[in-house]
Design an enzyme around this catalytic site. Sequence first.
Site, PDB file in Angstrom:
ATOM      1  CB  ILE A 310      57.131  44.124  18.892  1.00 17.69           C
ATOM      2  CG1 ILE A 310      55.703  43.650  18.672  1.00 17.69           C
ATOM      3  CG2 ILE A 310      57.147  45.346  19.816  1.00 17.69           C
ATOM      4  CD1 ILE A 310      55.038  43.119  19.929  1.00 17.69           C
ATOM      5  CD  GLN A 313      57.126  49.949  13.515  1.00 21.75           C
ATOM      6  OE1 GLN A 313      57.352  49.368  12.456  1.00 21.75           O
ATOM      7  NE2 GLN A 313      56.834  51.241  13.579  1.00 21.75           N
ATOM      8  CD  GLU A 314      58.687  50.194  20.083  1.00 20.59           C
ATOM      9  OE1 GLU A 314      59.363  51.239  20.128  1.00 20.59           O
ATOM     10  OE2 GLU A 314      57.473  50.162  20.380  1.00 20.59           O
ATOM     11  CB  SER A 315      65.276  49.085  18.528  1.00 21.60           C
ATOM     12  OG  SER A 315      65.299  47.653  18.444  1.00 21.60           O
ATOM     13  CE1 TYR A 440      55.455  50.312  17.657  1.00 19.72           C
ATOM     14  CE2 TYR A 440      53.506  49.032  18.209  1.00 19.72           C
ATOM     15  CZ  TYR A 440      54.831  49.353  18.435  1.00 19.72           C
ATOM     16  OH  TYR A 440      55.532  48.716  19.434  1.00 19.72           O
TER      17      TYR A 440
END
Length: 473
Positions: A310, A313-315, A440
């Site tokens: 996660i 995927q976010e940063s 996502y």
Amino acid sequence: MTRTHRFRTWTRNCLLGPLLFASGLSGCIELAPPQTRPQPQEDSGVLAVGTLYGPTSYMVMGQGPSGFDYDLAAEFADYLGKPLKIHAYHSLEELFQALEAGRVQMMAAGLTTTPARQHFWRFGPPLYEVSSQLVYRNGQPRPRDLGALEGELMVAKGASHVELLHRLKQEHPGLSWTETTDFDSDELLARVAEGHLAYTLADSTSVAVNRRYHPELRVALSLGEPQSVAWALPRDSANPLFSDLLDFWDSQMRDGRLARLEEKYFGHVQGFDYVDTRAFIRAAESRLPRYQPLFERYAGDLDWRKLAAISYQESHWDPNARSPTGVRGMMMLTQSTAKRMGISNRLDPEQSIRGGSEYLQQLITRLPPRIPEEEAIWFAMAAYNIGLGHLEDARVITERHGKDPNSWLDVKQYLPLLRQRKHYQSTRYGYARGDEAAHYVDNIRRYYDTLIWLDSQSRLDRVIESQSAQHME
């Protein structure tokens, strides 16, 4: 000729090196054994299932055993009210011999229902379909047909692809290949990706899964017609297990469990991005070790690799990441979320990972209890992206269309409708980029698969190093 000798002869000539099937099974029918077993295997009180080690059938990781065939076999054992006994093998030859010797009652190993195999075994209902694909390495010339191969084609001995190649040789007389017992299909794909082998054949699902670990793999051609994958049992004329299997399969189809299992293992692997996959593997090797202890410390009841996926995927594991909407840090927290989680500095990696993990686990607890536990994480990830309110709107839309709002397979199909006014105008929270939320979650699941594989390779390397050190002593 005894039955055992007939089986060994047939195995050698047909399964482990097929004759030319000029018309049906003309080269093998006379060697096929009788259609009944003289001494049926007695009910031992357990369900003994033979399978193969591999990412789509059976693996044992830190979280325990997993795999499409393993999960379904475990449910079949529960249906029968018997303990499951898994016998996992490293080669098709070992697996086939185990069934013949009566050590296992059935084979659940992603086997395709080819003509030769159907002549010898009794296959259950189809589980899913695969295509045979010719695979080569990125950067090498793509062969346009089987007559344009420039290098060695190798397949695993006993694989269904051998049978296909013999049929295709009628159209391409110059076609040649090597059959090996040294490598299984997954290992052959790895050798192609690493440049040690020019070509191999593999099932489409296996190729899709392995490209998450070996992004250099490329598909040149799909060969033959799609084939069904099914479980195989001996061709006993009176085998009660086969009737049980039919009843079980019918119940699985009615409640949608089979479709959800297919989604769990294969639904997210089709979307492949070469550049993104290579970048992720490089980041996992260079950047992740710095933050892995934090993911492990704050994962709670989650697998730390899901939390890490996660975060990527976010940063992309950048503690200073920020978006135009104001979310920041490793877990890209909003100011309001950070405040609720007690985070004072969103750019501090430890605080961000702790806050993101606690927020994700809160989302899981707030989901409707009717959502299956194993799928709750995917719903929570979608909520992490678009919010619980929009996720609930998507579940409502799913139910309006007659589908299951508690099935991630169904809900992810209807998330994109949150962009369409005729659908979102009748929801509580309105417009949302639901298609991005579905994408996502699929991305995170692919990253997670890759982390599992990288982790297994790291463990294997440590075992080999330890054994080598002991040998040196």
